[in-house]
Design a protein around this motif. Structure first.
Motif, PDB file in Angstrom:
ATOM      1  N   ILE A 165       0.722  -0.614  -0.077  1.00 52.81           N
ATOM      2  CA  ILE A 165       0.019  -0.530  -0.031  1.00 52.81           C
ATOM      3  C   ILE A 165       0.537   1.144  -0.212  1.00 52.81           C
ATOM      4  O   ILE A 165       1.631   1.547   1.071  1.00 52.81           O
ATOM      5  CB  ILE A 165      -0.856  -0.149   1.041  1.00 52.81           C
ATOM      6  CG1 ILE A 165      -1.794  -1.072   0.929  1.00 52.81           C
ATOM      7  CG2 ILE A 165      -1.791   1.550   1.801  1.00 52.81           C
ATOM      8  CD1 ILE A 165      -3.056  -0.808   2.252  1.00 52.81           C
ATOM      9  N   ILE A 166       0.729   2.096  -0.729  1.00 50.47           N
ATOM     10  CA  ILE A 166       1.449   3.852  -0.614  1.00 50.47           C
ATOM     11  C   ILE A 166       0.282   4.275  -0.823  1.00 50.47           C
ATOM     12  O   ILE A 166      -0.346   4.926  -1.787  1.00 50.47           O
ATOM     13  CB  ILE A 166       2.285   3.369  -2.731  1.00 50.47           C
ATOM     14  CG1 ILE A 166       3.083   2.009  -3.199  1.00 50.47           C
ATOM     15  CG2 ILE A 166       2.676   4.599  -2.645  1.00 50.47           C
ATOM     16  CD1 ILE A 166       3.964   1.653  -3.808  1.00 50.47           C
ATOM     17  N   ARG A 167       0.444   5.176  -0.202  1.00 56.67           N
ATOM     18  CA  ARG A 167       0.184   6.275   0.333  1.00 56.67           C
ATOM     19  C   ARG A 167       0.686   7.474  -0.406  1.00 56.67           C
ATOM     20  O   ARG A 167       1.452   7.933   0.665  1.00 56.67           O
ATOM     21  CB  ARG A 167      -0.209   7.207   1.826  1.00 56.67           C
ATOM     22  CG  ARG A 167      -1.225   5.285   2.552  1.00 56.67           C
ATOM     23  CD  ARG A 167      -1.062   5.176   3.489  1.00 56.67           C
ATOM     24  NE  ARG A 167      -1.962   4.532   4.818  1.00 56.67           N
ATOM     25  CZ  ARG A 167      -2.287   3.882   5.877  1.00 56.67           C
ATOM     26  NH1 ARG A 167      -1.208   5.208   6.187  1.00 56.67           N
ATOM     27  NH2 ARG A 167      -3.116   3.256   6.321  1.00 56.67           N
ATOM     28  N   PRO A 168       0.381   8.208  -0.892  1.00 62.33           N
ATOM     29  CA  PRO A 168       1.169   9.847  -1.242  1.00 62.33           C
ATOM     30  C   PRO A 168       0.247  10.543  -0.580  1.00 62.33           C
ATOM     31  O   PRO A 168      -0.526  11.356  -0.468  1.00 62.33           O
ATOM     32  CB  PRO A 168       0.831  10.159  -2.771  1.00 62.33           C
ATOM     33  CG  PRO A 168       0.470   8.507  -3.203  1.00 62.33           C
ATOM     34  CD  PRO A 168      -0.529   8.044  -2.474  1.00 62.33           C
ATOM     35  N   GLY A 169       1.479  11.624  -0.466  1.00 63.11           N
ATOM     36  CA  GLY A 169       0.735  13.164  -0.371  1.00 63.11           C
ATOM     37  C   GLY A 169       0.299  14.128  -1.353  1.00 63.11           C
ATOM     38  O   GLY A 169      -0.601  13.057  -2.233  1.00 63.11           O
TER      39      GLY A 169
ATOM     40  N   VAL B 224       4.315  11.232   8.084  1.00 61.41           N
ATOM     41  CA  VAL B 224       5.137  13.106   7.204  1.00 61.41           C
ATOM     42  C   VAL B 224       3.611  13.210   6.229  1.00 61.41           C
ATOM     43  O   VAL B 224       2.459  12.282   6.138  1.00 61.41           O
ATOM     44  CB  VAL B 224       5.932  12.086   6.561  1.00 61.41           C
ATOM     45  CG1 VAL B 224       7.434  11.640   7.143  1.00 61.41           C
ATOM     46  CG2 VAL B 224       5.029  10.645   6.003  1.00 61.41           C
ATOM     47  N   LEU B 225       3.767  14.212   6.081  1.00 61.21           N
ATOM     48  CA  LEU B 225       2.481  15.010   5.063  1.00 61.21           C
ATOM     49  C   LEU B 225       4.139  15.750   4.554  1.00 61.21           C
ATOM     50  O   LEU B 225       4.493  16.673   4.124  1.00 61.21           O
ATOM     51  CB  LEU B 225       2.247  15.836   5.502  1.00 61.21           C
ATOM     52  CG  LEU B 225       0.955  16.021   4.920  1.00 61.21           C
ATOM     53  CD1 LEU B 225       0.063  15.717   4.481  1.00 61.21           C
ATOM     54  CD2 LEU B 225      -0.283  17.333   5.655  1.00 61.21           C
TER      55      LEU B 225
ATOM     56  N   ASP C 187       7.802  13.824  -1.504  1.00 61.39           N
ATOM     57  CA  ASP C 187       8.932  14.307  -1.693  1.00 61.39           C
ATOM     58  C   ASP C 187       9.280  15.807  -0.844  1.00 61.39           C
ATOM     59  O   ASP C 187       8.718  16.596  -0.738  1.00 61.39           O
ATOM     60  CB  ASP C 187       8.842  15.006  -3.372  1.00 61.39           C
ATOM     61  CG  ASP C 187      10.483  15.003  -4.193  1.00 61.39           C
ATOM     62  OD1 ASP C 187      11.640  15.705  -3.108  1.00 61.39           O
ATOM     63  OD2 ASP C 187       9.772  15.282  -5.710  1.00 61.39           O
ATOM     64  N   PRO C 188      10.216  15.330  -0.071  1.00 62.86           N
ATOM     65  CA  PRO C 188      11.588  16.503   0.504  1.00 62.86           C
ATOM     66  C   PRO C 188      11.489  17.334   0.257  1.00 62.86           C
ATOM     67  O   PRO C 188      11.920  18.805   0.910  1.00 62.86           O
ATOM     68  CB  PRO C 188      12.340  15.486   1.446  1.00 62.86           C
ATOM     69  CG  PRO C 188      12.913  14.403   0.734  1.00 62.86           C
ATOM     70  CD  PRO C 188      11.415  13.712  -0.276  1.00 62.86           C
ATOM     71  N   THR C 189      12.018  17.877  -0.521  1.00 61.51           N
ATOM     72  CA  THR C 189      12.767  18.616  -1.383  1.00 61.51           C
ATOM     73  C   THR C 189      12.106  19.810  -2.222  1.00 61.51           C
ATOM     74  O   THR C 189      12.008  20.435  -2.289  1.00 61.51           O
ATOM     75  CB  THR C 189      13.339  18.053  -3.145  1.00 61.51           C
ATOM     76  OG1 THR C 189      12.492  17.701  -3.721  1.00 61.51           O
ATOM     77  CG2 THR C 189      14.767  17.105  -2.434  1.00 61.51           C
ATOM     78  N   ILE C 190      10.733  19.819  -2.490  1.00 65.75           N
ATOM     79  CA  ILE C 190       9.584  20.405  -2.396  1.00 65.75           C
ATOM     80  C   ILE C 190       8.921  21.381  -1.468  1.00 65.75           C
ATOM     81  O   ILE C 190       8.450  20.530  -0.364  1.00 65.75           O
ATOM     82  CB  ILE C 190       8.324  19.901  -3.330  1.00 65.75           C
ATOM     83  CG1 ILE C 190       8.393  18.675  -3.941  1.00 65.75           C
ATOM     84  CG2 ILE C 190       7.160  20.743  -3.611  1.00 65.75           C
ATOM     85  CD1 ILE C 190       7.351  18.025  -5.155  1.00 65.75           C
ATOM     86  N   GLU C 191       9.024  22.386  -1.559  1.00 66.99           N
ATOM     87  CA  GLU C 191       8.688  22.970  -0.403  1.00 66.99           C
ATOM     88  C   GLU C 191       7.222  23.327  -0.068  1.00 66.99           C
ATOM     89  O   GLU C 191       6.636  23.688  -1.171  1.00 66.99           O
ATOM     90  CB  GLU C 191       9.305  24.500  -0.556  1.00 66.99           C
ATOM     91  CG  GLU C 191      10.278  24.206  -0.623  1.00 66.99           C
ATOM     92  CD  GLU C 191      11.703  25.696  -0.385  1.00 66.99           C
ATOM     93  OE1 GLU C 191      10.815  26.501  -1.084  1.00 66.99           O
ATOM     94  OE2 GLU C 191      13.051  25.720  -0.600  1.00 66.99           O
ATOM     95  N   SER C 192       6.805  23.178   0.908  1.00 68.02           N
ATOM     96  CA  SER C 192       5.492  24.030   1.418  1.00 68.02           C
ATOM     97  C   SER C 192       5.137  23.879   3.144  1.00 68.02           C
ATOM     98  O   SER C 192       5.775  23.071   3.847  1.00 68.02           O
ATOM     99  CB  SER C 192       4.978  22.027   0.979  1.00 68.02           C
ATOM    100  OG  SER C 192       3.451  22.473   2.230  1.00 68.02           O
ATOM    101  N   SER C 193       4.060  24.560   3.244  1.00 69.95           N
ATOM    102  CA  SER C 193       3.935  24.769   4.564  1.00 69.95           C
ATOM    103  C   SER C 193       3.902  24.095   5.385  1.00 69.95           C
ATOM    104  O   SER C 193       4.103  24.063   6.451  1.00 69.95           O
ATOM    105  CB  SER C 193       2.666  25.873   4.787  1.00 69.95           C
ATOM    106  OG  SER C 193       1.540  25.790   4.126  1.00 69.95           O
ATOM    107  N   PHE C 194       2.687  22.767   4.805  1.00 68.79           N
ATOM    108  CA  PHE C 194       2.656  21.188   5.028  1.00 68.79           C
ATOM    109  C   PHE C 194       3.679  20.423   5.747  1.00 68.79           C
ATOM    110  O   PHE C 194       3.314  19.343   6.148  1.00 68.79           O
ATOM    111  CB  PHE C 194       1.033  21.043   5.290  1.00 68.79           C
ATOM    112  CG  PHE C 194       0.024  22.124   5.583  1.00 68.79           C
ATOM    113  CD1 PHE C 194      -0.920  21.640   6.313  1.00 68.79           C
ATOM    114  CD2 PHE C 194      -0.370  22.928   4.885  1.00 68.79           C
ATOM    115  CE1 PHE C 194      -2.273  21.479   6.209  1.00 68.79           C
ATOM    116  CE2 PHE C 194      -1.334  23.898   4.847  1.00 68.79           C
ATOM    117  CZ  PHE C 194      -1.913  22.909   6.490  1.00 68.79           C
ATOM    118  N   ALA C 195       4.663  20.997   4.759  1.00 70.25           N
ATOM    119  CA  ALA C 195       5.736  19.580   4.653  1.00 70.25           C
ATOM    120  C   ALA C 195       6.223  19.255   6.114  1.00 70.25           C
ATOM    121  O   ALA C 195       6.348  20.323   6.607  1.00 70.25           O
ATOM    122  CB  ALA C 195       6.779  20.236   3.222  1.00 70.25           C
ATOM    123  N   THR C 196       6.661  18.183   6.295  1.00 76.41           N
ATOM    124  CA  THR C 196       7.228  17.767   7.591  1.00 76.41           C
ATOM    125  C   THR C 196       8.083  17.764   7.256  1.00 76.41           C
ATOM    126  O   THR C 196       9.827  18.117   6.710  1.00 76.41           O
ATOM    127  CB  THR C 196       6.951  15.967   7.460  1.00 76.41           C
ATOM    128  OG1 THR C 196       5.850  15.759   7.523  1.00 76.41           O
ATOM    129  CG2 THR C 196       7.981  15.177   9.155  1.00 76.41           C
TER     130      THR C 196
END
Length: 272
Positions: free
Chosen positions: A199-203, A222-223, A253-262
């Motif tokens: 099972i793969i759960r994408p953000g 993670v988010l 993708d931890p390289t994509i910047e987002s206010s919700f990112a872990t």
């Protein structure tokens, strides 16, 4: 969380908020190291069934399988005859027109395949059922009937033990989708014990070119964001790896910047 065309305004607001502020997290990623283990090579699968292959992640999966040019065939179940015609023009692809909401249609389309990938998601059917559950459950049931033991189910962060990774307000907006996908996960885990499922759960999904930096992780807290092409890449890498069998993995993708990112360190799942 899956982005769907023609979103409700509340959902559009969420995704706007998701991109509003930037918090880089790439510096926090670490790679789990472990001994090399045998993998199930993609080449071992001669024919792969893909549900949801007309667009989005599913279409990216179809494209990437065919791009390998290793002789692996794809069977895609699609509803739109025009999409089927387009897919049938691709070497190695057989598109079958049918509705995933009908179990027998799914079973007939899957017959002869040795692996199944489902990325189904979307709105309600005419009867009020969600393809997120009914369509995915039909894929799972058909695989069980036919003896297709390798299944990849793509759902979303927010399902199961990743619920707390999703902000409460966001969860309420997408609750019906998440609960339907969660039911499909539970069906696969509890009742198909002979299956080598993953099972793969994408953000949050974005339709931009692959970065190659997205990761799978066992961390259910993670988010973040991820491009659809990267989800497809991770799906096929998971299919290749025996280490992913009977695993539930988040994909961001931890390289994509987002206010919700872990912002905490993220351990990437070791595929080899």
């Amino acid at each position: 969380l899956h982005l769907i065309a023609h979103l409700h305004p509340a959902k559009m607001l969420f995704y706007s908020l998701l991109l509003a502020l930037s918090v880089p997290v790439s510096a926090f990623v670490t790679q789990l190291q472990g001994p090399s283990r045998p993998t199930t090579e993609l080449e071992a699968y001669k024919k792969i069934f893909v549900a949801g292959g007309s667009k989005g992640v599913g279409r990216k999966v179809v494209n990437q399988i065919l791009e390998k040019s290793d002789g692996t065939a794809v069977v895609a179940l699609v509803r739109d005859p025009a999409v089927a015609e387009e897919l049938n023009a691709l070497d190695g692809c057989t598109a079958i027109v049918g509705d995933a909401m009908d179990q027998k249609t799914v079973e007939n389309a899957m017959d002869g395949c040795d692996a199944a990938i489902t990325t189904l998601g979307g709105g309600n059917s005419d009867g009020g059922e969600r393809v997120d559950y009914t369509g995915n459950s039909n894929v799972i049931e058909s695989a069980g009937i036919l003896g297709v033991v390798r299944i990849i189910l793509v759902t979303t962060i927010g399902c199961g033990n990743s619920k707390d990774a999703t902000p409460e307000s966001t969860y309420e907006v997408l609750k019906d989708v998440i609960l339907a996908k969660n039911k499909a996960e539970n069906l696969l885990i509890k009742y198909y014990t002979n299956s080598n499922w993953t099972i793969i759960r994408p953000g949050g999904l974005k339709s931009e070119p692959m970065t190659g930096k997205a990761i799978l992780t066992e961390d259910n807290t993670v988010l973040g964001l991820i491009h659809r092409e990267d989800v497809a890449r991770l799906v096929l890498e998971a299919l290749d790896s025996s280490k992913t069998e009977r695993q539930i993995l988040s994909a961001i993708d931890p390289t994509i910047e987002s206010s919700f990112a872990t912002e905490k360190p993220i351990e990437a799942f070791a595929l080899v």
